[in-house]
Design an enzyme around this catalytic site. Structure first.
Site, PDB file in Angstrom:
ATOM      1  N   PRO A 256       0.850  -1.205   0.000  1.00  0.00           N
ATOM      2  CA  PRO A 256       0.000   0.000   0.000  1.00  0.00           C
ATOM      3  C   PRO A 256       0.879   1.246   0.000  1.00  0.00           C
ATOM      4  O   PRO A 256       1.947   1.258   0.617  1.00  0.00           O
ATOM      5  CB  PRO A 256      -0.794  -0.116   1.303  1.00  0.00           C
ATOM      6  N   LYS A 257       0.458   2.275  -0.726  1.00  0.00           N
ATOM      7  CA  LYS A 257       1.196   3.539  -0.753  1.00  0.00           C
ATOM      8  C   LYS A 257       0.706   4.418   0.393  1.00  0.00           C
ATOM      9  O   LYS A 257      -0.492   4.711   0.481  1.00  0.00           O
ATOM     10  CB  LYS A 257       1.008   4.246  -2.103  1.00  0.00           C
ATOM     11  N   ILE A 258       1.616   4.829   1.245  1.00  0.00           N
ATOM     12  CA  ILE A 258       1.261   5.618   2.429  1.00  0.00           C
ATOM     13  C   ILE A 258       1.235   7.096   2.068  1.00  0.00           C
ATOM     14  O   ILE A 258       2.180   7.621   1.475  1.00  0.00           O
ATOM     15  CB  ILE A 258       2.262   5.368   3.575  1.00  0.00           C
TER      16      ILE A 258
ATOM     17  N   GLU B 218      -4.558   5.894  -0.947  1.00  0.00           N
ATOM     18  CA  GLU B 218      -3.837   6.617  -1.990  1.00  0.00           C
ATOM     19  C   GLU B 218      -3.461   5.782  -3.201  1.00  0.00           C
ATOM     20  O   GLU B 218      -3.506   6.255  -4.330  1.00  0.00           O
ATOM     21  CB  GLU B 218      -2.565   7.256  -1.412  1.00  0.00           C
ATOM     22  N   GLY B 219      -3.054   4.544  -3.009  1.00  0.00           N
ATOM     23  CA  GLY B 219      -2.622   3.750  -4.157  1.00  0.00           C
ATOM     24  C   GLY B 219      -1.723   2.613  -3.706  1.00  0.00           C
ATOM     25  O   GLY B 219      -1.690   2.228  -2.535  1.00  0.00           O
TER      26      GLY B 219
END
Length: 286
Positions: free
Chosen positions: A24-26, A168-169
């Protein structure tokens, strides 16, 4: 010793591949943590020392000297969701009393995703999965520190979960990737964009920027930000070719036009003030 971080290229679409892990993008800001001789310091990706802004992180000690790569993030006190504006509030604080107060009301977290040096050994030329093994064995100093989870191979499923949770992505990383202090296609980001229709209400006289407005429930158009990204030279020419006919006024910085030209933009999310966060032009809407 500061190490310039490895940066991400952009993936065109979600994908799955057994040669990659997916994280996961933080939604925070990049941080390099250096722990040397019992002292911890924090730096941004541009080598700006931000140790002072995060006393709850700089107080952390480790078993041996270490350099970690990760993301500094905060959660919204009301929603518990990772919140970019909160970490920017922390990053921009300069007065000691404000920093101390914010460290209690909006505590920062350091989410680690890579380890670059440990106990005198440079790990950057080891494959990513070997570095992950070393990181897995590292004891973290407090609840303000965590390690990023990842999935093996199934990037499409993770991206679907991220979108469903409005996060977010994702980031895709080759399992055999060494750590390079440059932008590399061995690490790829995929953003969960939000798409919004806006009106172009003017343009900046200096550096390029189109004023964006969004329609309110009562039919007015209110300011919502500035579009600076994604516009091609051809699209700029098309806009400036017609906008002079609908100019309504100007000031020292901007020329204003009637809200008649509509566009589609993509954004990271909305700010708490109702503004577009990092709007990028997609297309004109006819």
């Amino acid at each position: 010793m500061f190490i310039s971080p490895m940066l991400l290229e952009t993936a065109e679409a979600p994908f799955s591949d057994e040669n990659y892990i997916f994280e996961p993008k933080i939604d925070g800001h990049r941080g390099l943590l250096l722990h040397t001789d019992g002292t911890t310091r924090l730096y941004t990706r541009h080598n700006n020392d931000c140790t002072r802004q995060y006393p709850e992180l700089s107080a952390g000690t480790f078993d041996g000297d270490v350099i970690l790569d990760g993301e500094i993030a905060c959660t919204d006190p009301e929603t518990g969701v990772i919140d970019f504006e909160s970490v920017m509030t922390r990053f921009q604080a300069s007065r000691s009393d404000k920093i101390r107060r914010l460290s209690e009301t909006i505590p920062a977290n350091f989410v680690v995703f890579d380890i670059l040096r440990y106990k005198g050994e440079d790990l950057r030329n080891r494959p990513l999965m070997e570095r992950k093994e070393v990181l897995d064995g590292l004891a973290l100093p407090s609840a303000n520190f965590g390690k990023i989870p990842f999935v093996d191979g199934d990037g499409e499923a993770l991206f679907s979960q991220i979108c469903a949770r409005k996060l977010e992505g994702t980031v895709a990383k080759r399992k055999d990737s060494v750590y390079e202090s440059r932008r590399s296609n061995s690490w790829l980001k995929l953003i969960n964009w939000t798409y919004v229709n806006v009106y172009i209400t003017g343009y900046r006289k200096g550096d390029f920027g189109w004023l964006a407005g969004v329609e309110t429930k009562d039919g007015r158009v209110r300011p919502a930000g500035i579009i600076e990204l994604g516009v091609t030279p051809t699209q700029k020419m098309a806009f400036y070719g017609v906008c002079q006919q609908i100019v309504t006024g100007e000031d020292a910085e901007y020329v204003y036009v009637q809200p008649r030209i509509k566009a589609r933009v993509k954004i990271r999310n909305w700010t708490k003030a109702g503004m577009l966060r990092t709007p990028a032009f997609v297309e004109f809407i006819v």
